[in-house]
Design a protein around this motif. Structure first.
Motif, PDB file in Angstrom:
ATOM      1  N   ILE A 130      49.607  33.736  16.355  1.00 31.82           N
ATOM      2  CA  ILE A 130      49.544  33.412  17.776  1.00 31.82           C
ATOM      3  C   ILE A 130      48.093  33.248  18.220  1.00 31.82           C
ATOM      4  CG2 ILE A 130      49.448  35.800  18.647  1.00 31.82           C
ATOM      5  CD1 ILE A 130      51.491  34.855  20.809  1.00 31.82           C
ATOM      6  N   THR A 131      47.829  32.261  19.088  1.00 32.44           N
ATOM      7  CA  THR A 131      46.471  31.971  19.533  1.00 32.44           C
ATOM      8  C   THR A 131      46.150  32.711  20.827  1.00 32.44           C
ATOM      9  OG1 THR A 131      47.144  30.071  20.884  1.00 32.44           O
ATOM     10  CG2 THR A 131      46.651  29.662  18.539  1.00 32.44           C
ATOM     11  N   GLU A 132      44.852  32.744  21.163  1.00 35.64           N
ATOM     12  CA  GLU A 132      44.416  33.422  22.394  1.00 35.64           C
ATOM     13  C   GLU A 132      45.000  32.738  23.625  1.00 35.64           C
ATOM     14  OE1 GLU A 132      40.316  34.521  24.838  1.00 35.64           O
ATOM     15  OE2 GLU A 132      40.193  33.809  22.762  1.00 35.64           O
ATOM     16  N   MET A 133      45.057  31.395  23.602  1.00 38.03           N
ATOM     17  CA  MET A 133      45.619  30.665  24.732  1.00 38.03           C
ATOM     18  C   MET A 133      47.103  30.970  24.912  1.00 38.03           C
ATOM     19  SD  MET A 133      45.338  28.800  27.319  1.00 38.03           S
ATOM     20  CE  MET A 133      43.608  28.315  27.122  1.00 38.03           C
ATOM     21  N   GLN A 134      47.824  31.081  23.793  1.00 37.37           N
ATOM     22  CA  GLN A 134      49.243  31.418  23.871  1.00 37.37           C
ATOM     23  C   GLN A 134      49.445  32.814  24.443  1.00 37.37           C
ATOM     24  OE1 GLN A 134      50.137  30.661  19.721  1.00 37.37           O
ATOM     25  NE2 GLN A 134      51.272  28.780  20.214  1.00 37.37           N
ATOM     26  N   ILE A 135      48.578  33.732  24.054  1.00 37.36           N
ATOM     27  CA  ILE A 135      48.657  35.102  24.583  1.00 37.36           C
ATOM     28  C   ILE A 135      48.429  35.096  26.090  1.00 37.36           C
ATOM     29  CG2 ILE A 135      47.449  37.325  24.632  1.00 37.36           C
ATOM     30  CD1 ILE A 135      47.011  36.941  21.591  1.00 37.36           C
ATOM     31  N   LYS A 136      47.435  34.317  26.557  1.00 34.27           N
ATOM     32  CA  LYS A 136      47.172  34.237  27.996  1.00 34.27           C
ATOM     33  C   LYS A 136      48.354  33.622  28.733  1.00 34.27           C
ATOM     34  CE  LYS A 136      42.177  34.393  28.468  1.00 34.27           C
ATOM     35  NZ  LYS A 136      41.009  33.849  29.196  1.00 34.27           N
ATOM     36  N   LEU A 137      48.975  32.614  28.112  1.00 33.49           N
ATOM     37  CA  LEU A 137      50.135  31.994  28.736  1.00 33.49           C
ATOM     38  C   LEU A 137      51.297  32.987  28.852  1.00 33.49           C
ATOM     39  CD1 LEU A 137      50.131  28.436  27.091  1.00 33.49           C
ATOM     40  CD2 LEU A 137      49.657  29.005  29.488  1.00 33.49           C
ATOM     41  N   ILE A 138      51.480  33.813  27.804  1.00 33.82           N
ATOM     42  CA  ILE A 138      52.519  34.845  27.859  1.00 33.82           C
ATOM     43  C   ILE A 138      52.215  35.837  28.989  1.00 33.82           C
ATOM     44  CG2 ILE A 138      53.509  36.825  26.640  1.00 33.82           C
ATOM     45  CD1 ILE A 138      53.141  35.209  24.034  1.00 33.82           C
ATOM     46  N   ALA A 139      50.935  36.252  29.089  1.00 32.84           N
ATOM     47  CA  ALA A 139      50.535  37.194  30.136  1.00 32.84           C
ATOM     48  C   ALA A 139      50.759  36.600  31.524  1.00 32.84           C
ATOM     49  CB  ALA A 139      49.069  37.590  29.956  1.00 32.84           C
ATOM     50  N   VAL A 140      50.386  35.325  31.700  1.00 33.77           N
ATOM     51  CA  VAL A 140      50.594  34.651  32.986  1.00 33.77           C
ATOM     52  C   VAL A 140      52.086  34.539  33.296  1.00 33.77           C
ATOM     53  CG1 VAL A 140      50.381  32.448  34.210  1.00 33.77           C
ATOM     54  CG2 VAL A 140      48.417  33.387  32.980  1.00 33.77           C
ATOM     55  N   PHE A 188      46.125  36.731  42.397  1.00 38.24           N
ATOM     56  CA  PHE A 188      44.853  37.335  41.976  1.00 38.24           C
ATOM     57  C   PHE A 188      44.905  37.749  40.511  1.00 38.24           C
ATOM     58  CE2 PHE A 188      42.392  41.251  41.274  1.00 38.24           C
ATOM     59  CZ  PHE A 188      41.106  40.768  41.521  1.00 38.24           C
ATOM     60  N   MET A 189      46.007  38.362  40.097  1.00 39.61           N
ATOM     61  CA  MET A 189      46.143  38.789  38.709  1.00 39.61           C
ATOM     62  C   MET A 189      46.161  37.595  37.750  1.00 39.61           C
ATOM     63  SD  MET A 189      48.901  41.902  39.138  1.00 39.61           S
ATOM     64  CE  MET A 189      49.248  41.934  37.389  1.00 39.61           C
ATOM     65  N   ILE A 190      46.823  36.514  38.145  1.00 40.40           N
ATOM     66  CA  ILE A 190      46.862  35.314  37.295  1.00 40.40           C
ATOM     67  C   ILE A 190      45.463  34.718  37.143  1.00 40.40           C
ATOM     68  CG2 ILE A 190      47.672  32.913  37.217  1.00 40.40           C
ATOM     69  CD1 ILE A 190      50.305  33.934  38.464  1.00 40.40           C
ATOM     70  N   VAL A 191      44.684  34.696  38.239  1.00 40.53           N
ATOM     71  CA  VAL A 191      43.303  34.189  38.172  1.00 40.53           C
ATOM     72  C   VAL A 191      42.470  35.037  37.219  1.00 40.53           C
ATOM     73  CG1 VAL A 191      41.171  33.911  39.506  1.00 40.53           C
ATOM     74  CG2 VAL A 191      43.345  33.131  40.457  1.00 40.53           C
ATOM     75  N   VAL A 192      42.625  36.363  37.313  1.00 40.55           N
ATOM     76  CA  VAL A 192      41.885  37.270  36.435  1.00 40.55           C
ATOM     77  C   VAL A 192      42.266  37.038  34.977  1.00 40.55           C
ATOM     78  CG1 VAL A 192      41.628  39.690  35.777  1.00 40.55           C
ATOM     79  CG2 VAL A 192      41.511  39.050  38.175  1.00 40.55           C
ATOM     80  N   ILE A 193      43.566  36.944  34.704  1.00 36.30           N
ATOM     81  CA  ILE A 193      44.047  36.734  33.333  1.00 36.30           C
ATOM     82  C   ILE A 193      43.537  35.408  32.766  1.00 36.30           C
ATOM     83  CG2 ILE A 193      46.122  36.282  31.948  1.00 36.30           C
ATOM     84  CD1 ILE A 193      47.611  38.216  33.908  1.00 36.30           C
ATOM     85  N   THR A 194      43.523  34.367  33.579  1.00 31.97           N
ATOM     86  CA  THR A 194      43.226  33.019  33.100  1.00 31.97           C
ATOM     87  C   THR A 194      41.740  32.743  32.957  1.00 31.97           C
ATOM     88  OG1 THR A 194      45.222  32.266  34.253  1.00 31.97           O
ATOM     89  CG2 THR A 194      43.685  30.564  33.494  1.00 31.97           C
ATOM     90  N   PHE A 195      40.938  33.214  33.917  1.00 35.15           N
ATOM     91  CA  PHE A 195      39.560  32.743  33.980  1.00 35.15           C
ATOM     92  C   PHE A 195      38.483  33.792  33.713  1.00 35.15           C
ATOM     93  CE2 PHE A 195      41.989  29.916  36.867  1.00 35.15           C
ATOM     94  CZ  PHE A 195      41.778  28.719  36.188  1.00 35.15           C
ATOM     95  N   LEU A 196      38.783  35.059  33.897  1.00 38.47           N
ATOM     96  CA  LEU A 196      37.713  36.059  33.854  1.00 38.47           C
ATOM     97  C   LEU A 196      37.701  36.853  32.554  1.00 38.47           C
ATOM     98  CD1 LEU A 196      37.822  37.533  37.478  1.00 38.47           C
ATOM     99  CD2 LEU A 196      36.440  35.656  36.600  1.00 38.47           C
ATOM    100  N   ASP A 197      36.498  37.128  32.087  1.00 36.60           N
ATOM    101  CA  ASP A 197      36.312  38.095  31.016  1.00 36.60           C
ATOM    102  C   ASP A 197      36.089  39.441  31.690  1.00 36.60           C
ATOM    103  OD1 ASP A 197      35.720  39.563  28.794  1.00 36.60           O
ATOM    104  OD2 ASP A 197      33.745  38.675  28.447  1.00 36.60           O
ATOM    105  N   PHE A 198      37.162  40.212  31.844  1.00 39.43           N
ATOM    106  CA  PHE A 198      37.084  41.351  32.774  1.00 39.43           C
ATOM    107  C   PHE A 198      37.002  42.709  32.087  1.00 39.43           C
ATOM    108  CE2 PHE A 198      41.435  40.091  32.119  1.00 39.43           C
ATOM    109  CZ  PHE A 198      42.157  41.255  31.969  1.00 39.43           C
ATOM    110  N   GLU A 199      36.465  42.742  30.874  1.00 33.79           N
ATOM    111  CA  GLU A 199      36.320  44.041  30.209  1.00 33.79           C
ATOM    112  C   GLU A 199      35.430  44.974  31.017  1.00 33.79           C
ATOM    113  OE1 GLU A 199      34.719  45.884  25.957  1.00 33.79           O
ATOM    114  OE2 GLU A 199      35.118  43.738  26.128  1.00 33.79           O
ATOM    115  N   ASN A 200      34.282  44.444  31.508  1.00 36.72           N
ATOM    116  CA  ASN A 200      33.378  45.272  32.313  1.00 36.72           C
ATOM    117  C   ASN A 200      33.974  45.565  33.687  1.00 36.72           C
ATOM    118  OD1 ASN A 200      31.343  45.463  30.362  1.00 36.72           O
ATOM    119  ND2 ASN A 200      30.491  43.465  30.952  1.00 36.72           N
ATOM    120  N   LEU A 201      34.753  44.606  34.237  1.00 35.41           N
ATOM    121  CA  LEU A 201      35.378  44.829  35.534  1.00 35.41           C
ATOM    122  C   LEU A 201      36.388  45.970  35.489  1.00 35.41           C
ATOM    123  CD1 LEU A 201      35.987  41.204  36.878  1.00 35.41           C
ATOM    124  CD2 LEU A 201      34.269  42.851  37.636  1.00 35.41           C
TER     125      LEU A 201
END
Length: 623
Positions: A123-133, A333-346
């Motif tokens: 499974i790819t990173e994009m597929q994982i993000k799509l599942i999360a979204v 807001f959660m979808i924006v975070v999942i899709t666009f942000l590298d939020f480890e530090n956040l």
């Protein structure tokens, strides 16, 4: 408000729902990812670290349980902080609560990726993000459609998760190697406390339930019981699961691993065991996200009601009985975070905010207690007050310090942005007075607090206790209440009473006075020290009056007993004899309240005296 909307949320969540929302919010990365990171720092002592972290969460648990049973309203932390410390602290608390919960819930959905790769390595990173979204969209829609169904889904997820963890624990107990538990203790205390701080955040989800208290049935019982039960069960699962995992894995397998429980499952059941525990982890992260959307979306509702946010956030859909705008906004807001942000530090910033919120909640508990507001009546009382709050504030301050400079700096920037919003949008709109003002009033002996918070808490009590007015309540609402400042004689008191009600009863003033005196000569109407209920019968039909009096200095009813400071005077015609008896019974129930005497003497004005009676716990006649 348009015809498609209503203001109030509906109580639909049971004690089981409360338990599963609180438990599901805790069991995710704290159990399935974090143990390997902590083991790398402290070795087998990771078991003790989890137990200590659970103990440190108790001050927040007890304080939130007390505040929530006193004020079971949407918004949880925000509501407690704003009502205790004012609009500035409330704005910071509200935005920080919503931001931290939303971010953590988004992180939970992305965290599923670690375990999906164990099942499907291609499974790819994009597929994982799509599942999360996709999951985020699904749970957003589910939360909009029905709180009750959301709760049932949470119950299903949590019970499956608990069953899988119990299977892991009991089967793992048969394969432990005792040599893996030594050496147990380490000498680096700073590493231990830093590890406790990291694990402490994992228990933060326990108190999410306070934000949806307005939708819980019988909140005075179900919320504290559900929270404490969830804490005990999760502590049991955390402690035993970590204990088993330490005994199953070698040091090189455990230290730094992001999937220690899944590796442990492989050791017990083979490759299928790793997949089973990966599925358990996915269920855990999904349940955390579901509980997070449910809880986070209630903060904009509460803030909108107080005009801290635009009014549409508070709208509740009549068809679904859910705050759909607030839920959709949180989901986007959660979808924006999942899709666009590298939020480890956040996420680290969100953790820092969560700890700061715990500190503010502890302060809120102390302020509400010390304000001595009569209508602050929690059904759960935090034990060891105020020492447990003081210990909590000191401990949590240390945890904040350990979060690092970068997280603290970002948190300060966030606070500044909240202050700017307060200045631009909120300032001038906020009208309620905080409990802190009541403490200042007590210290300065100046009447500056007003009655707005007392009145609001009274309305909350009516809703919480489902108080439905009977005839006695209606009588109390319209009756005369007299506050006599100085000590007075019995004759002078009855003269005042006769003056008040003679015209309303169409009875001669002198006749009333003589009847009161004659009744006292027959036998005193003093029921106990401090309380008297003079009652007489008059001629006529459909006549009944109640006069209530307080005299802090005392009224001398009878020489053999102390002066009376609470008096309920009943006057009625013979045809009202049945109601006369019911009124006597109601007064007796009110006066038997554990805090009646203290509250009666501490009430600031006549309306507070009236509220003591109207909000009392007693059997009410059905109308």
């Amino acid at each position: 408000m348009g015809s498609n909307y209503r203001k109030k949320l509906i109580r639909q969540l049971s004690c089981t729902d409360v338990f599963c929302i609180a438990a599901g919010a805790m069991i995710s990365s704290g159990l399935f990812i974090l143990p390997g990171i902590i083991y790398a720092k402290v070795g087998p002592m990771v078991i003790l670290v989890y137990i200590l972290a659970g103990i440190f969460v108790l001050p927040a648990l007890f304080s939130k349980a007390e505040l929530t049973t006193a004020m079971p309203k949407a918004g949880g932390d925000y509501f407690f902080i704003e009502r205790s410390m004012g609009s500035v602290a409330g704005a910071i608390g509200g935005f920080a609560s919503w931001f931290s919960l939303s971010l953590k819930s988004a992180f939970a959905l992305v965290g599923i990726s670690v375990f999906i790769t164990l099942i499907n390595q291609d499974i790819t990173e994009m597929q994982i993000k799509l599942i999360a979204v996709g999951l985020c969209m699904f749970f957003t829609v589910l939360n909009v459609v029905s709180v009750k169904i959301t709760g049932k889904v949470q119950v299903f997820l949590v019970f499956i998760l608990i069953a899988l963890l119990l299977l892991y624990i009991f089967r793992g107990m048969m394969s432990l190697d005792v040599h893996r538990y030594v050496p147990f203790m380490i000498s680096d205390r700073s590493a231990v406390f830093a590890a406790v701080g990291m694990v402490f955040i994992s228990f933060g989800g326990l108190t999410k339930i306070s934000s949806i208290a307005e939708e819980v049935k019988n909140p005075t019982r179900n919320i504290p019981f559900g929270m404490i039960l969830a804490f005990c069960v999760v502590m049991f699962l955390y402690g035993l699961a970590i204990f088993v995992t330490v005994g199953l894995l070698d040091k090189h397998e455990f230290a730094g691993s992001f999937t220690p429980i899944s590796i442990g499952g492989t050791k017990i059941f083979g490759s299928i065991g790793g997949v089973i525990m990966a599925i358990a982890a996915i269920f855990a992260f999904i349940s955390t996200a579901n509980a997070g959307i449910l809880s986070a979306s209630r903060f904009p509702v509460a803030m909108s009601r107080d005009q801290f946010l635009p009014g549409f956030f508070a709208k509740v859909n009549k068809r679904f009985n859910t705050p759909h705008y607030s839920i959709i906004f949180t989901g986007i807001f959660m979808i924006v975070v999942i899709t666009f942000l590298d939020f480890e530090n956040l996420v680290k910033v969100a953790s820092t905010m969560k700890i700061i919120l715990f500190i503010l909640v502890l302060l809120a508990c102390v302020i509400m207690r010390e304000s001595k507001i009569l209508n602050y009546k929690p059904t759960f009382i935090s034990p060891l007050y105020p020492w447990i709050q003081i210990i909590g504030i000191i401990s949590y301050s240390f945890f904040v310090y350990k979060m690092g400079t970068a997280a603290l700096f970002t948190t300060v920037v966030f606070v500044i942005l909240c202050l700017l919003w307060h200045r631009i949008y909120i300032s001038g709109r906020a009208k309620s007075k905080s409990a802190l003002i009541h403490i200042v009033e007590r210290v300065t002996a100046k009447d500056i607090a007003g009655d707005s918070l007392h009145a609001e808490l009274g309305e909350i009590l009516r809703e919480r206790d489902k108080i439905i007015e009977d005839r006695f309540d209606k009588l109390v609402k319209k009756c005369e209440i007299i506050d006599i400042g100085k000590e007075t004689s019995l004759e002078n008191f009855f003269t005042i009473i006769a003056d008040k009600i003679a015209n309303r009863l169409d009875v001669d003033h002198r006749q009333l006075f003589d009847s009161f005196i004659e009744r006292e000569k027959e036998s005193t109407t003093t029921i106990r020290p401090g309380l008297a209920i003079p009652h007489i019968t008059i001629d006529g039909e459909n006549k009944f009056e109640l006069v209530i009096a307080r005299c802090e200095a005392g009224i001398n009813f009878i020489e053999s007993m102390p002066p009376v400071y609470a008096v309920f005077v009943l006057v009625g015609s013979r045809d009202e004899r049945n109601f006369h008896l019911r009124a006597l019974s109601a007064i007796a129930q009110v006066a038997q309240g554990a805090d009646f005497d203290r509250d009666w003497l501490h009430a600031k004005n006549i309306e507070q005296l009236r509220d003591i009676i109207l909000l009392s716990t007693r059997r009410r006649e059905k109308i």
